[in-house]
Design a protein around this motif. Structure first.
Motif, PDB file in Angstrom:
ATOM      1  N   VAL A 114       0.856  -1.180   0.000  1.00 40.61           N
ATOM      2  CA  VAL A 114       0.000   0.000   0.000  1.00 40.61           C
ATOM      3  C   VAL A 114       0.895   1.235   0.000  1.00 40.61           C
ATOM      4  CG1 VAL A 114      -1.729   1.303   1.295  1.00 40.61           C
ATOM      5  CG2 VAL A 114      -1.836  -1.195   1.225  1.00 40.61           C
ATOM      6  N   MET A 115       0.746   2.093  -1.005  1.00 41.75           N
ATOM      7  CA  MET A 115       1.587   3.274  -1.129  1.00 41.75           C
ATOM      8  C   MET A 115       0.790   4.509  -0.709  1.00 41.75           C
ATOM      9  SD  MET A 115       4.304   1.789  -2.176  1.00 41.75           S
ATOM     10  CE  MET A 115       5.340   3.181  -2.591  1.00 41.75           C
ATOM     11  N   TRP A 116       1.393   5.324   0.159  1.00 39.91           N
ATOM     12  CA  TRP A 116       0.731   6.550   0.619  1.00 39.91           C
ATOM     13  C   TRP A 116       1.764   7.462   1.251  1.00 39.91           C
ATOM     14  CZ3 TRP A 116       0.039   7.839   5.979  1.00 39.91           C
ATOM     15  CH2 TRP A 116       0.594   6.896   6.857  1.00 39.91           C
ATOM     16  N   SER A 117       1.414   8.717   1.437  1.00 34.72           N
ATOM     17  CA  SER A 117       2.298   9.674   2.095  1.00 34.72           C
ATOM     18  C   SER A 117       1.519  10.413   3.170  1.00 34.72           C
ATOM     19  CB  SER A 117       2.874  10.677   1.080  1.00 34.72           C
ATOM     20  OG  SER A 117       1.827  11.419   0.469  1.00 34.72           O
ATOM     21  N   SER A 118       2.233  10.985   4.138  1.00 33.28           N
ATOM     22  CA  SER A 118       1.572  11.648   5.258  1.00 33.28           C
ATOM     23  C   SER A 118       2.325  12.910   5.668  1.00 33.28           C
ATOM     24  CB  SER A 118       1.481  10.689   6.443  1.00 33.28           C
ATOM     25  OG  SER A 118       0.999  11.349   7.592  1.00 33.28           O
ATOM     26  N   THR A 173       7.960   9.468  11.540  1.00 36.83           N
ATOM     27  CA  THR A 173       9.011   8.746  12.261  1.00 36.83           C
ATOM     28  C   THR A 173       8.474   7.443  12.842  1.00 36.83           C
ATOM     29  OG1 THR A 173       8.532   9.807  14.389  1.00 36.83           O
ATOM     30  CG2 THR A 173      10.056  10.944  12.912  1.00 36.83           C
ATOM     31  N   ASP A 174       9.391   6.588  13.300  1.00 41.39           N
ATOM     32  CA  ASP A 174       9.010   5.314  13.908  1.00 41.39           C
ATOM     33  C   ASP A 174       8.056   5.508  15.078  1.00 41.39           C
ATOM     34  OD1 ASP A 174      10.556   3.053  12.623  1.00 41.39           O
ATOM     35  OD2 ASP A 174      12.205   4.410  13.066  1.00 41.39           O
ATOM     36  N   GLY A 175       8.397   6.438  15.973  1.00 46.48           N
ATOM     37  CA  GLY A 175       7.590   6.652  17.161  1.00 46.48           C
ATOM     38  C   GLY A 175       6.181   7.089  16.839  1.00 46.48           C
ATOM     39  N   GLN A 176       6.024   7.998  15.889  1.00 43.88           N
ATOM     40  CA  GLN A 176       4.706   8.477  15.501  1.00 43.88           C
ATOM     41  C   GLN A 176       3.885   7.363  14.854  1.00 43.88           C
ATOM     42  OE1 GLN A 176       5.956  11.675  12.982  1.00 43.88           O
ATOM     43  NE2 GLN A 176       5.844  13.212  14.601  1.00 43.88           N
ATOM     44  N   LEU A 177       4.535   6.603  13.984  1.00 44.44           N
ATOM     45  CA  LEU A 177       3.843   5.519  13.293  1.00 44.44           C
ATOM     46  C   LEU A 177       3.385   4.443  14.269  1.00 44.44           C
ATOM     47  CD1 LEU A 177       2.951   4.195  10.633  1.00 44.44           C
ATOM     48  CD2 LEU A 177       5.208   3.127  10.512  1.00 44.44           C
ATOM     49  N   GLN A 178       4.286   4.005  15.148  1.00 45.90           N
ATOM     50  CA  GLN A 178       3.938   2.957  16.094  1.00 45.90           C
ATOM     51  C   GLN A 178       2.856   3.423  17.055  1.00 45.90           C
ATOM     52  OE1 GLN A 178       5.209  -0.205  15.761  1.00 45.90           O
ATOM     53  NE2 GLN A 178       3.485  -0.628  17.131  1.00 45.90           N
ATOM     54  N   GLY A 179       2.898   4.684  17.447  1.00 47.04           N
ATOM     55  CA  GLY A 179       1.881   5.221  18.335  1.00 47.04           C
ATOM     56  C   GLY A 179       0.503   5.175  17.713  1.00 47.04           C
ATOM     57  N   LYS A 180       0.418   5.558  16.443  1.00 48.88           N
ATOM     58  CA  LYS A 180      -0.859   5.521  15.731  1.00 48.88           C
ATOM     59  C   LYS A 180      -1.358   4.095  15.570  1.00 48.88           C
ATOM     60  CE  LYS A 180      -2.820   8.334  13.681  1.00 48.88           C
ATOM     61  NZ  LYS A 180      -4.045   9.102  14.031  1.00 48.88           N
ATOM     62  N   LEU A 211      -6.520  -5.443   2.478  1.00 47.59           N
ATOM     63  CA  LEU A 211      -6.881  -5.488   3.896  1.00 47.59           C
ATOM     64  C   LEU A 211      -7.541  -4.191   4.359  1.00 47.59           C
ATOM     65  CD1 LEU A 211      -3.651  -7.174   5.305  1.00 47.59           C
ATOM     66  CD2 LEU A 211      -5.915  -8.212   5.140  1.00 47.59           C
ATOM     67  N   GLU A 212      -7.592  -3.189   3.494  1.00 47.01           N
ATOM     68  CA  GLU A 212      -8.196  -1.921   3.879  1.00 47.01           C
ATOM     69  C   GLU A 212      -9.691  -2.075   4.169  1.00 47.01           C
ATOM     70  OE1 GLU A 212      -6.846   1.791   1.868  1.00 47.01           O
ATOM     71  OE2 GLU A 212      -5.799   0.391   0.550  1.00 47.01           O
ATOM     72  N   LYS A 234      -4.459   2.993   6.205  1.00 49.40           N
ATOM     73  CA  LYS A 234      -3.229   2.715   5.460  1.00 49.40           C
ATOM     74  C   LYS A 234      -2.004   2.685   6.363  1.00 49.40           C
ATOM     75  CE  LYS A 234      -4.523   4.474   0.859  1.00 49.40           C
ATOM     76  NZ  LYS A 234      -5.964   4.617   1.115  1.00 49.40           N
ATOM     77  N   TYR A 235      -1.995   3.499   7.417  1.00 48.92           N
ATOM     78  CA  TYR A 235      -0.794   3.550   8.256  1.00 48.92           C
ATOM     79  C   TYR A 235      -0.564   2.263   9.036  1.00 48.92           C
ATOM     80  CZ  TYR A 235      -4.093   5.037  11.985  1.00 48.92           C
ATOM     81  OH  TYR A 235      -5.132   5.127  12.888  1.00 48.92           O
ATOM     82  N   CYS A 236      -1.571   1.393   9.087  1.00 49.81           N
ATOM     83  CA  CYS A 236      -1.394   0.081   9.726  1.00 49.81           C
ATOM     84  C   CYS A 236      -0.947  -0.985   8.727  1.00 49.81           C
ATOM     85  CB  CYS A 236      -2.697  -0.365  10.387  1.00 49.81           C
ATOM     86  SG  CYS A 236      -3.069   0.503  11.926  1.00 49.81           S
ATOM     87  N   LEU A 237      -0.902  -0.618   7.462  1.00 52.53           N
ATOM     88  CA  LEU A 237      -0.571  -1.584   6.421  1.00 52.53           C
ATOM     89  C   LEU A 237       0.829  -1.382   5.837  1.00 52.53           C
ATOM     90  CD1 LEU A 237      -3.990  -1.588   4.531  1.00 52.53           C
ATOM     91  CD2 LEU A 237      -3.195  -3.196   6.279  1.00 52.53           C
ATOM     92  N   ASN A 238       1.318  -0.160   5.898  1.00 52.53           N
ATOM     93  CA  ASN A 238       2.653   0.102   5.363  1.00 52.53           C
ATOM     94  C   ASN A 238       3.135   1.473   5.838  1.00 52.53           C
ATOM     95  OD1 ASN A 238       4.944  -0.546   3.915  1.00 52.53           O
ATOM     96  ND2 ASN A 238       4.166   0.220   1.961  1.00 52.53           N
ATOM     97  N   LYS A 239       4.426   1.676   5.813  1.00 54.25           N
ATOM     98  CA  LYS A 239       4.983   2.968   6.188  1.00 54.25           C
ATOM     99  C   LYS A 239       4.746   3.971   5.058  1.00 54.25           C
ATOM    100  CE  LYS A 239       8.677   0.814   8.915  1.00 54.25           C
ATOM    101  NZ  LYS A 239      10.141   0.589   9.037  1.00 54.25           N
TER     102      LYS A 239
END
Length: 226
Positions: free
Chosen positions: A37-41, A46-53, A105-106, A120-125
């Motif tokens: 899954v391709m997307w931008s935010s 960062t790792d911390g922001q992504l894992q937190g979400k 899986l969306e 999407k943020y749970c499927l790919n960075k």
């Protein structure tokens, strides 16, 4: 998804080649697309922001709708798909009776017809992602040797192969999952690289130790070979 079948495309067969290239006909159930899954935010970078979400979503989603066991399976499938282990992700989805009408899986449905939507943020960075782990990522490498405390007492764990066979191993609390895979390879001839371990329906990281997982006595770890 933007991959609709027009008049000129109706002759295409929905085989493995189509799935791998992201072509899918929307229907009752489709195989999982073998493309990330391709997307931008503008927020998550960062790792911390992504894992937190991700933690926030997976912790709260089951409280609003759907069944927890299905959410657990979807989380494991999402983690496998992000690692490009699509065979494992598909096996998890099929085993949980989850339907993918768009091959992603969306948007998913369980056997009771309940709808599950995964961001999407749970499927790919995101494509504009920046790792902030630095040397910590190297320290967590599954291939790194873990010193064994000589005072540790071994514990027994049970693993169930996809063939239905149960295997018992005697390990230390500090034993990592990567080492467990190598033990299975030695005793059962299973390729460690192709082996995935699941605990309570969740994909287990190679760097996780027996102690960290807090496996209850008599609990069975599932072994899937992709």
């Amino acid at each position: 998804m933007g991959n609709c079948f027009g008049t000129g495309n109706r002759r295409r067969l929905r085989g493995a080649t189509d799935v791998e290239h992201g072509v899918v006909a929307v229907g009752k159930n489709q195989p999982l697309l073998r493309v990330p899954v391709m997307w931008s935010s503008d927020v998550i970078a960062t790792d911390g922001q992504l894992q937190g979400k991700r933690d926030e979503f997976w912790d709260t989603a089951p409280a609003f709708e759907g069944r927890r066991e299905v959410w657990d399976a979807l989380k494991a499938a999402a983690e496998a798909a992000e690692l490009k282990d699509y065979d494992l992700a598909q096996a998890i989805v099929d085993g949980a009776g989850i339907s993918l009408p768009k091959g992603t899986l969306e948007e998913c449905y369980d056997e009771l017809g309940s709808r599950y939507v995964i961001p999407k943020y749970c499927l790919n960075k995101p494509t504009n992602f920046t790792s902030d782990t630095g040397g910590a990522a190297m320290a967590a490498s599954p291939d790194q040797l873990v010193p064994v405390d000589q005072n540790e007492e071994k514990v027994n764990i049970k693993l169930r192969l996809s063939t239905g066979k149960d295997v018992k191993l005697s390990v230390y609390p500090s034993t990592r999952m990567s080492e467990v895979k190598k033990m299975l390879q030695s005793s059962e001839g299973i390729d460690a690289v192709r082996t995935r371990l699941l605990f309570s329906g969740k994909l287990v990281s190679d760097s996780a130790t027996i102690e960290q997982l807090k496996i209850p006595k008599g609990f069975v770890l599932q072994v899937i070979v992709s």
